[in-house]
Enzyme design. Sequence first.
Site, PDB file in Angstrom:
ATOM      1  N   PRO A   2      55.389   7.404  40.102  1.00 23.85           N
ATOM      2  CA  PRO A   2      55.485   8.057  41.409  1.00 23.85           C
ATOM      3  C   PRO A   2      56.523   7.402  42.320  1.00 23.85           C
ATOM      4  CG  PRO A   2      53.193   7.852  40.782  1.00 23.85           C
ATOM      5  CD  PRO A   2      53.988   7.072  39.770  1.00 23.85           C
ATOM      6  N   GLU A   3      57.453   8.216  42.794  1.00 20.16           N
ATOM      7  CA  GLU A   3      58.460   7.785  43.749  1.00 20.16           C
ATOM      8  C   GLU A   3      58.241   8.564  45.033  1.00 20.16           C
ATOM      9  OE1 GLU A   3      62.414   7.826  42.058  1.00 20.16           O
ATOM     10  OE2 GLU A   3      61.671   7.318  40.064  1.00 20.16           O
ATOM     11  N   LYS A  62      56.588   4.092  48.900  1.00 17.27           N
ATOM     12  CA  LYS A  62      55.908   4.700  47.750  1.00 17.27           C
ATOM     13  C   LYS A  62      54.398   4.535  47.846  1.00 17.27           C
ATOM     14  CE  LYS A  62      59.741   3.427  44.651  1.00 17.27           C
ATOM     15  NZ  LYS A  62      60.085   2.736  43.388  1.00 17.27           N
ATOM     16  N   HIS A  94      40.180   6.841  33.297  1.00 12.28           N
ATOM     17  CA  HIS A  94      41.023   5.987  34.126  1.00 12.28           C
ATOM     18  C   HIS A  94      40.796   6.201  35.625  1.00 12.28           C
ATOM     19  CE1 HIS A  94      43.177   6.209  30.214  1.00 12.28           C
ATOM     20  NE2 HIS A  94      43.290   4.924  30.435  1.00 12.28           N
ATOM     21  N   ARG A 116      47.389   2.774  33.799  1.00 13.44           N
ATOM     22  CA  ARG A 116      47.764   1.432  33.364  1.00 13.44           C
ATOM     23  C   ARG A 116      47.129   0.317  34.182  1.00 13.44           C
ATOM     24  NH1 ARG A 116      54.169   1.200  32.488  1.00 13.44           N
ATOM     25  NH2 ARG A 116      53.574  -0.942  31.978  1.00 13.44           N
ATOM     26  N   ARG A 269      66.228  -1.579  33.769  1.00 13.77           N
ATOM     27  CA  ARG A 269      65.811  -0.191  33.954  1.00 13.77           C
ATOM     28  C   ARG A 269      66.854   0.737  33.352  1.00 13.77           C
ATOM     29  NH1 ARG A 269      62.026   0.543  37.898  1.00 13.77           N
ATOM     30  NH2 ARG A 269      61.602   2.402  36.663  1.00 13.77           N
TER      31      ARG A 269
END
Length: 281
Positions: A2-3, A62, A94, A116, A269
Amino acid sequence: MPELPEVETMVRGIRPHVVGRTIRAVTACPNTCRPISVWPKLPKLQKRLIGNQFSAVRRLGKRVVLDVADGSSLVLEPRMTGLVVLTDPPDTEHLRLQWTFDDGQPYESLWFWDRRGLGTVQLFDSGQLEAHYCSSVLGPDALEMTLSQWTESCSRTQRAIKVVLLDQKVVAGIGNLYASEILHRAGIHPATESNTIGPRELKRMVQAVQEILLTAIEYEGSTLGDGTYRNALNQNGRYQNKHQVYKRDGQPCLVCRLGQIVRVVQAQRATFFCPLCQKAE
């Protein structure tokens, strides 16, 4: 993942359904996954929030910020795989935290889901949030940063412009996906040293920041192949269908039709660009 566009979509999605509602319960969802960071610990968080109301929902870089009626602020940071949803999360395995309103209105719960376990939940007392995320920690929001601010920030460093775009101390909200898309739109090679970018190119980049991010918000963000990102109502974003370079390495450029999208690694990246549209100086 998510940005800024994804987090802004989360904020806009949950805002009408949580503001002004009384929190009846705060629950840790049972799971055996890596735990997320929650502060203060659950008993104190429950004591502070139960019976209280969310007074506003906004975005900080963010992060999703839920302001509480007592002046405190609850900050949810999705990081790589976190979601803030009102219904039907991708799975129940999750789910991390649940805020229950139980007042008969639609969407009786707000959920924090994180595959995660890298996300964080933190409650700040009145005045603490601004002190914690001061200008030395978080730069201006990408949608609010002016051309003069960009000029000053870029002039101070020789770092590659793609790396600068990812530095949250310089500009808040831009991540890896949109940085590649922005530089492609602006026609700037991602390895260009920031302090060598001329005024005309810099103006193009600032315009690209606005155009790319606002359009991505309009399309409710990007849902990639892993399907992790969903909006607050468990629907896919649609901006992935507009990507020009991200994860299109080896494919023809959709703009010039002659170049082939290249993938390189910068600051650990992946970066994607067209060597013809974005020529190195």
